[in-house]
Design a protein around this motif. Structure first.
Motif, short mmCIF file in Angstrom:
data_model
loop_
_atom_site.label_atom_id
_atom_site.label_comp_id
_atom_site.label_asym_id
_atom_site.label_seq_id
_atom_site.Cartn_x
_atom_site.Cartn_y
_atom_site.Cartn_z
N PRO A 89 -9.47 11.06 -2.48
CA PRO A 89 -8.86 10.11 -3.41
C PRO A 89 -9.21 10.40 -4.86
CG PRO A 89 -9.76 8.96 -1.51
CD PRO A 89 -10.20 10.38 -1.39
N HIS A 148 0.85 -1.19 0.00
CA HIS A 148 0.00 0.00 0.00
C HIS A 148 0.88 1.24 0.00
CE1 HIS A 148 -3.49 2.57 0.82
NE2 HIS A 148 -2.68 3.23 1.64
N SER A 201 -10.41 0.05 -9.71
CA SER A 201 -10.88 0.86 -8.57
C SER A 201 -11.97 0.12 -7.82
CB SER A 201 -11.41 2.20 -9.05
OG SER A 201 -12.55 2.05 -9.86
N PRO A 241 -12.07 5.98 -5.05
CA PRO A 241 -12.36 5.39 -3.73
C PRO A 241 -13.11 6.36 -2.84
CG PRO A 241 -10.05 5.10 -4.35
CD PRO A 241 -10.63 6.07 -5.32
N ARG A 284 -12.61 0.89 -1.65
CA ARG A 284 -11.51 0.87 -0.68
C ARG A 284 -10.24 1.48 -1.24
NH1 ARG A 284 -12.18 -2.38 3.65
NH2 ARG A 284 -9.94 -2.72 3.81
N GLY A 285 -10.13 1.64 -2.58
CA GLY A 285 -8.92 2.23 -3.14
C GLY A 285 -8.66 1.77 -4.56
N TYR A 286 -7.67 2.37 -5.15
CA TYR A 286 -7.21 1.92 -6.47
C TYR A 286 -6.24 0.75 -6.28
CZ TYR A 286 -8.91 6.41 -8.26
OH TYR A 286 -9.69 7.49 -8.59
N ASP A 329 0.53 5.79 -0.13
CA ASP A 329 -0.37 6.93 -0.11
C ASP A 329 -0.54 7.53 -1.51
OD1 ASP A 329 -0.89 7.34 2.85
OD2 ASP A 329 1.30 7.32 2.82
N THR A 354 -2.06 -1.03 -3.57
CA THR A 354 -3.29 -0.27 -3.34
C THR A 354 -2.93 1.15 -2.94
OG1 THR A 354 -3.42 -0.98 -1.03
CG2 THR A 354 -4.59 -2.32 -2.68
N THR A 355 -3.77 2.09 -3.35
CA THR A 355 -3.48 3.50 -3.09
C THR A 355 -4.74 4.34 -3.27
OG1 THR A 355 -2.08 5.37 -3.73
CG2 THR A 355 -2.81 3.92 -5.49
N PRO A 356 -4.84 5.46 -2.56
CA PRO A 356 -5.96 6.38 -2.82
C PRO A 356 -5.67 7.38 -3.94
CG PRO A 356 -4.78 7.07 -0.87
CD PRO A 356 -4.12 5.81 -1.32
N HIS A 357 -4.39 7.46 -4.37
CA HIS A 357 -4.02 8.46 -5.37
C HIS A 357 -3.10 7.86 -6.44
CE1 HIS A 357 -5.67 11.82 -3.08
NE2 HIS A 357 -5.14 11.27 -1.99
#
Length: 548
Positions: A483, A65, A285, A470, A288-290, A67, A300-303
């Motif tokens: 995100p 994971h 996507s 997300p 919970r996230g990309y 950020d 996995t990441t939000p950005h």
């Protein structure tokens, strides 16, 4: 009658050829650019010799994971990660940078090293379309790059290594009508932005101009000292119609970027991960996230930040025909033995306007003082059409390279060029087995042309990515914005006066600190991404320019 029929047949044949050519271009533009393929050989960019120690860097273990995941390791990606890590508390964010080939192996390492922004060149057009305030913001944004990049180089202790410097720039015109048009555009810009134009002036061939050169802190400056000299004192060919002279910058772009990335890896060993030869092959996507897919596993990441310029429409398919890949051609050449007065050994840069299009020149300040010369797009290539949507940087365009290989002695004139230089093997770059003649290296690189002429920077709407973002975690005070997927791309062959500050602006958007940083006081509003802008952007506008 027979002669007329023959000409008619030739005209029909040419029309048929052009129709087929445009059909082929449209097919290429609608197709995915794909992913840069590390298994295929590329032309050797002179900038990349010797290779950086981080050229094939792969972090021992990528985090599951992060950020933020940045796709692309050129100047845009470097700017985004640098400005984020400079802003947030150390250790507070984990960032992964993915690169399909070697570090900084794309357009950044294949350009001309100019930090020479368009100023009067398109100011009147910008003013007409976006209004005077936005036009001035765009010009100031471009002008800000040299000082910002020099400040970063000082902070990172890489000034000498990356050879960033102020230079005098000379726009040289070989056509009276074209010079007249440029003079009028220059006057409009000069009138509206007088505070930014004090180091620029125009000179026709016959007029006497007040100019002298002094070395101040190792840099050449234009000074109004009452010394009268003709335009010929610039060491140009007799055919010159006129010139516009001013201040600009130059840099070793590969060293600038790889040095910054290397420093960041040392300063943030547990929070910044660079993985070369690791393409992003897909993005999925969920709430919970990309999930970013790579050959080494998923992250996995939000950005997700798209910093891939010409290749961006592979993962953001809605930008096909909006950011158009075009292949550019560059060379490294030994200067003629008498050329020092014309080029000031790396402290004078040139743009040459002759017929259609233009060529551009910088010179290295050390070693054999190699001339970094590119262009030839329109002059020797039937308006450049064959290079549109050509993503092969492993081959050359013979028409263009023939032009680049022979043009410089004509631009400067035989007496100013002098005898051909002999190899001296005087720098670390000569570890490679370069040819012994004038031409040391030819190479190509893939540019990202924005069809509406402006970079694409900011948050990508879900309608453009076709992926739902997300859901922000409730009750958490994040160090980043909501995100999203993000982009900075489409510099239209002018990456050096657009990319670094676009990356800085994007970094602040990802962090959600636009207000705190006063972002929109200096960032052009017209660069911001929207689906409305995407729908309005028309690839025909670019192709029409090639038809003229």
């Amino acid at each position: 009658m027979g002669h007329t029929l023959s000409k008619l047949r030739l005209a029909v044949k040419e029309l048929t050829r052009l129709t087929q050519l445009y059909d082929d271009i449209y097919k290429r533009l609608l197709a995915s650019p794909g992913i840069p393929d590390a298994s295929k050989p590329t032309t050797k960019s002179f900038w990349t010799v010797p290779a950086s120690p981080i050229s094939t860097h792969i972090s021992k273990e990528l985090p599951e994971h992060a950020d933020i995941v940045i796709i692309g390791s050129g100047i845009t990606g470097a700017s985004v990660v640098y400005n984020i890590l400079e802003y947030v508390p150390s250790g507070s964010l984990t960032i992964v940078m993915l690169e399909a080939r070697e570090a900084c192996s794309g357009a950044t390492a294949r350009n001309g090293g100019h930090i020479n922004p368009p100023l009067w060149h398109d100011y009147a057009d910008l003013k007409g379309v976006y209004g005077e305030k936005e036009a001035k913001t765009i010009i100031k944004f471009r002008l800000a790059h040299l000082r910002e990049m020099m400040d970063v180089a000082v902070s990172e202790n890489i000034v000498d290594h990356c050879q960033i410097r102020e230079v005098e720039t000379v726009d040289v015109y070989f056509d009276d009508a074209r010079f007249g048009t440029a003079e009028e555009a220059f006057k409009v810009w000069q009138m509206d932005m007088s505070a930014d134009t004090d180091t620029f002036y125009a000179a026709d061939k016959e007029s006497a101009i007040k100019v002298c050169y002094c070395i101040l802190e190792g840099k050449y400056r234009v000074m109004d000292s009452g010394y009268s000299a003709s335009l010929q004192n610039f060491g140009l060919a007799d055919e010159v119609s006129g010139a516009i002279i001013g201040a600009a910058g130059a840099v070793h772009p590969y060293r600038f970027v790889t040095s910054i990335l290397s420093n960041l890896l040392k300063r943030h060993p547990d929070h910044f991960f660079l993985s070369t030869h690791t393409p992003c092959t897909g993005i999925h996507s969920s709430p919970r996230g990309y999930t970013v897919v790579t050959p080494l596993g998923t992250i996995t990441t939000p950005h997700v930040v798209h910093a891939t310029n010409a290749w961006v429409s592979h993962l953001v398919t809605s930008l096909r025909t909006k950011v158009v890949p075009i292949r550019g051609n560059m060379t490294a050449q030994r200067p003629g033995q008498a050329l020092s007065r014309s080029t000031l050994d790396g402290y004078r840069a040139h743009i040459f306007y002759r017929d259609q299009g233009y060529d551009y020149l910088t010179q290295l300040p050390d070693g054999e003082h190699e001339l970094m010369f590119g262009g030839g797009f329109a002059q020797q290539n039937k308006n450049g059409l064959s290079e549109v949507a050509d993503l092969d940087d492993g081959s050359l365009n013979w028409g263009i390279t023939n032009h680049l290989g022979g043009a410089l002695p004509h631009y400067f004139g035989p007496s100013n060029w002098g005898a051909e230089a002999q190899p001296s093997n005087s720098s670390e770059r000569d570890v490679a087995d370069w040819p012994s003649g004038r031409m040391k290296s030819f190479w190509t690189g893939i540019l990202g042309i924005s069809v509406d002429g402006r970079p694409w920077v900011g948050r990508l709407p879900p309608i453009m990515t076709r992926r739902h973002p997300p859901v922000p975690l409730p009750g958490k005070s994040p160090l980043t914005s909501a995100p999203s997927e993000w982009i900075a791309a489409g510099y239209s062959g002018e990456g050096m006066p657009h990319a670094w500050m676009s990356g800085k602006g994007l970094a602040y958007m990802v962090l959600g600190v636009e207000k705190e940083t006063g972002l929109y006081e200096w960032f052009p509003e017209s660069f911001i991404v929207s689906d409305k802008r995407r729908r309005k952007a028309n690839v025909e506008d670019v192709l029409d320019r090639f038809r003229k």
